[in-house]
Design a protein around this motif. Structure first.
Motif, PDB file in Angstrom:
ATOM      1  N   ASN A 170      25.853 -14.734  11.830  1.00 45.68           N
ATOM      2  CA  ASN A 170      25.081 -13.594  11.297  1.00 45.68           C
ATOM      3  C   ASN A 170      23.733 -14.029  10.716  1.00 45.68           C
ATOM      4  OD1 ASN A 170      27.319 -12.126  12.033  1.00 45.68           O
ATOM      5  ND2 ASN A 170      28.254 -12.282  10.008  1.00 45.68           N
ATOM      6  N   PHE A 171      22.966 -14.730  11.505  1.00 45.74           N
ATOM      7  CA  PHE A 171      21.678 -15.296  11.047  1.00 45.74           C
ATOM      8  C   PHE A 171      20.518 -14.655  11.816  1.00 45.74           C
ATOM      9  CE2 PHE A 171      23.524 -17.642  14.520  1.00 45.74           C
ATOM     10  CZ  PHE A 171      22.489 -17.686  15.433  1.00 45.74           C
ATOM     11  N   GLN A 172      19.318 -14.885  11.313  1.00 42.74           N
ATOM     12  CA  GLN A 172      18.090 -14.451  12.000  1.00 42.74           C
ATOM     13  C   GLN A 172      17.528 -15.644  12.766  1.00 42.74           C
ATOM     14  OE1 GLN A 172      16.885 -11.365  11.950  1.00 42.74           O
ATOM     15  NE2 GLN A 172      18.628 -10.793  10.649  1.00 42.74           N
ATOM     16  N   HIS A 177       9.395 -17.420  14.044  1.00 46.71           N
ATOM     17  CA  HIS A 177       8.781 -18.022  12.854  1.00 46.71           C
ATOM     18  C   HIS A 177       8.167 -19.384  13.121  1.00 46.71           C
ATOM     19  CE1 HIS A 177      10.516 -14.672  10.792  1.00 46.71           C
ATOM     20  NE2 HIS A 177      11.686 -14.960  11.336  1.00 46.71           N
ATOM     21  N   GLU A 220      14.973 -21.699   7.041  1.00 44.28           N
ATOM     22  CA  GLU A 220      15.019 -20.253   6.740  1.00 44.28           C
ATOM     23  C   GLU A 220      16.121 -19.573   7.552  1.00 44.28           C
ATOM     24  OE1 GLU A 220      11.025 -19.037   7.672  1.00 44.28           O
ATOM     25  OE2 GLU A 220      10.243 -20.228   6.004  1.00 44.28           O
ATOM     26  N   MET A 221      16.247 -19.988   8.803  1.00 43.56           N
ATOM     27  CA  MET A 221      17.284 -19.393   9.646  1.00 43.56           C
ATOM     28  C   MET A 221      18.674 -19.663   9.051  1.00 43.56           C
ATOM     29  SD  MET A 221      18.233 -20.243  13.592  1.00 43.56           S
ATOM     30  CE  MET A 221      19.945 -20.707  13.699  1.00 43.56           C
ATOM     31  N   ARG A 247      19.438 -20.264   5.944  1.00 48.94           N
ATOM     32  CA  ARG A 247      19.633 -19.502   4.696  1.00 48.94           C
ATOM     33  C   ARG A 247      19.867 -18.012   4.971  1.00 48.94           C
ATOM     34  NH1 ARG A 247      15.682 -23.262   2.658  1.00 48.94           N
ATOM     35  NH2 ARG A 247      16.754 -24.701   1.249  1.00 48.94           N
ATOM     36  N   SER A 248      19.418 -17.542   6.143  1.00 47.34           N
ATOM     37  CA  SER A 248      19.599 -16.114   6.448  1.00 47.34           C
ATOM     38  C   SER A 248      21.034 -15.807   6.889  1.00 47.34           C
ATOM     39  CB  SER A 248      18.635 -15.686   7.561  1.00 47.34           C
ATOM     40  OG  SER A 248      19.098 -16.172   8.819  1.00 47.34           O
ATOM     41  N   GLY A 249      21.824 -16.842   7.189  1.00 47.99           N
ATOM     42  CA  GLY A 249      23.171 -16.609   7.729  1.00 47.99           C
ATOM     43  C   GLY A 249      24.273 -17.126   6.824  1.00 47.99           C
TER      44      GLY A 249
END
Ligand code: FAD
Length: 588
Positions: free
Chosen positions: A219-221, A226, A300-301, A303-305
């Protein structure tokens, strides 16, 4: 006693294997270890020899305690599983993979910099699949049962290896009962446990060790929007559907999309040479601290998931001195060697071994195995596995230099598509006659390739740091290499191999030109050798007709499909269903 196939245990419809588990069970081939390598040996043996009695001993995929990776297949691996009948599972259930993508960062010293040069052809010809292992392992077992393999749910406790054709003996615990199993041939597929390997051979622990830390993320971006991507051409494929590689000083990072759609999943890993990297990555905090500095878009990816699980191996590198014996024992997969997965070729190297093991057992069974055949196949197997790993090991020294790293990859890919793949496809690694020829043709060290490393270093110094796309554009563009067809007929195989020398010569000229041809005189002997060796290789089919007549392709079904009249007819598109995604995925 009835032993249910593990498929029934997990609630699928499939055949049930009946056998009497008395205190003793006799079988022709016993495969100890039921993970990927064990299943590959079993599938190949049963596919080629339906009448052969093959027994597999090991736990169910759902009971495995070893760390799960989430691997990526390349050409031999995917073709092997298609030959074994697993194409429909791979196409419908496992994520599509358009080759390997390498992101070379122009300025690693600057955390704020997000510019990468990324190399790929317009379209990828050779498509493969990523693997969610537990589901794939379950599919392999179901296929092995369908082919008639006997699956024993248990573990080997003691093993006695015998010589001179005497049967090997294994004391096992099967469904809680002690059972003795006797087998003419025995395959050690117990992975890093190396149950038989530790009894029959020595293991070498190279000085240039490897560590790896990996995790699954859901469930990440994705990072793609980026970073700033510089490329030579537009791509006509979905750039997310690939195995992504980011490089740094003494390390590299993989990112494998394992599931796509709303509930996405990926495997990410950080592999390093501890002597060059200088620290250890032991936790997500360690990983993020390093990645924040070098590749912030990846951090960042993450941390997004949500992190699903983490795993690590420290100083995990080894390889065995022996892998096969005329006495009928075989070490396969991680029992034979540990893998640095930079090029995702671990399973493909196992594909080579699996073909060799079938060949030895079949010839021994038919009484046609000649003295020296096992030694020839063993030498070719050890050589190609070691060679593939050595090329990766040496690359760590320049991974932080984007231009050199790109050139090394070109060089490795040149060898893979022009030499290894056509030779493997035609059976030169898997028939003793072919293996003998290979061991005469190719030297242990490849000094021509190593001389190109020096040229790449000189050319790199001419364009950076700081590096830019303009600098890269002065160098060779071999991105299309990964689209090369290797599925040639055996009489054309040496023509394919000669392309490797032509490509190297082109690279040499181009790298020399980047430095104003200052070192041309030094390179003249190599340029001459790269012109003459192809001419000699082309004569080989006429000089050694018996060898060319004896080799047989390891995957005959695929060989007929891709080397026959249908070779240019594309495969039909199979809609991807996946684990979590119900609708057909269609982003292109
Ligand atoms: C970090 C990492 C990433 C990788 N990525 C890739 C990739 O992208 N592509 C690729 O091609 N390769 C990759 N590889 C390599 C690949 O994953 C391995 O080579 C492969 O999984 C090894 O499979 P195996 O069956 O040999 O060993 P294992 O999977 O370890 O299986 C060993 C089996 O033996 C069983 N066993 C152990 N003891 C006993 C006993 N006493 N009795 C019975 N059974 C026993 C275990 O339960 C298990 O089933 C990667 C490797 C690593 C470490």
């Amino acid at each position: 006693m009835e032993i249910p196939s593990d498929d029934r245990r997990i609630g699928r419809n499939s055949e049930t294997v009946h056998c009497e588990v008395a205190p003793m069970l006799e079988t022709e081939v016993l495969v100890v270890g039921s993970s990927l390598s064990g299943m590959m040996v079993t599938l190949n043996l049963k596919h080629r020899n339906p009448g052969l009695d093959v027994t597999v001993l090991g736990p169910l995929p759902t009971e495995e305690k070893r760390p799960l990776v989430g691997e990526s297949l390349v050409e031999p691996g995917i073709l092997f599983f298609r030959e074994m009948g697993l194409g429909p599972h791979l196409d419908q259930m496992q994520v599509l993979k358009h080759g390997l993508t390498f992101y070379h960062k122009f300025d690693l010293s600057n955390p704020a910099d997000r510019a990468y040069t990324v190399h790929a052809p317009e379209i990828l010809y050779h498509k493969a699949r990523q693997m969610r292992r537990q589901e794939f392992d379950t599919a392999c077992r179901a296929r092995a049962v369908a082919l008639g393999a006997r699956m024993l749910h248990g573990v080997a406790d003691e093993i006695e290896i015998n010589a001179g054709g005497a049967k090997h003996r294994v004391l096992a615990t099967i469904n809680g009962e002690k059972v003795e199993i006797r087998a003419r041939w025995i395959v050690d597929a117990t992975g890093r446990r190396r149950l038989i390997g530790k009894k029959v051979t020595k293991y070498i622990r190279p000085e240039k060790q490897r560590c790896t830390f990996w995790f699954r993320l859901q469930n990440f971006q994705p990072f793609l929007e980026h970073i700033e991507v510089h490329r030579r051409r537009q791509w006509k494929f979905d750039p997310w559907l690939t195995t992504h590689h980011f490089l740094g000083r003494g390390y590299w990072i993989w990112l494998i999309p394992l599931e796509i759609g709303k509930e996405n999943l990926c495997s990410m890993g950080f592999t390093y040479r501890p002597d060059l990297f200088g620290r250890r990555i032991l936790s997500m905090e360690d990983f993020l601290a390093q990645v924040d500095r070098d590749h912030p878009a990846l951090a960042e990816m993450v941390r997004s998931g949500e992190v699903v699980d983490t795993q690590m191996y420290l100083d995990y590198f080894y390889r065995s001195e022996r892998i096969y014996s005329e006495d009928g024992w075989f070490l396969v997969g991680d029992t034979a060697r540990a893998v640095d997965p930079l090029y995702s070729n671990g399973i493909s190297m196992t594909t080579v071994q699996v073909g060799q093991i079938s060949e030895i057992i079949e010839r021994q069974r038919a009484g046609t195995l000649k003295p020296g055949d096992v030694a020839a196949l063993e030498a070719a197997g050890l050589w190609i596995m070691e060679r593939a790993q050595r090329e990766v090991t040496e690359q760590y020294e320049i991974m932080h230099d984007p231009f050199q790293a790109c050139m090394r990859r070109y060089l490795n890919v040149t060898g893979w598509f022009n030499a290894f793949l056509p030779l493997w496809w035609n059976g030169f690694f898997t028939t003793p006659e072919g293996a003998r020829l290979l061991m005469r043709l190719f030297r242990d060290r490849d000094e021509d390739a190593e001389s190109l490393w020096v040229l790449a270093a000189e050319a790199s110094a001419a364009i950076g740091p700081p590096y830019s796309q303009e600098g890269f554009d002065r160098g060779p563009d071999l991105d299309a290499l990964i689209n090369l067809r290797f599925d040639c007929a055996r009489e054309d195989v040496m023509k394919a191999v000669t392309r490797m020398f032509a490509r190297r010569r082109d690279m040499r000229r181009s790298l020399l030109a980047m430095n104003g041809n200052k070192n041309l005189r030094r390179e003249i002997p190599r340029l001459i050798s790269e012109t003459i060796r192809p001419l000699l290789l082309r004569l080989l089919p006429r000089l050694r007709p018996a060898v060319f007549a004896a080799v047989r392709p390891p995957l005959p079904g695929q060989y007929v499909r891709w080397t026959g009249p249908e070779r240019d007819v594309p495969e039909p598109e199979v809609p991807y269903v996946g684990r979590a995604v119900a609708e057909v995925y269609d982003r292109q």
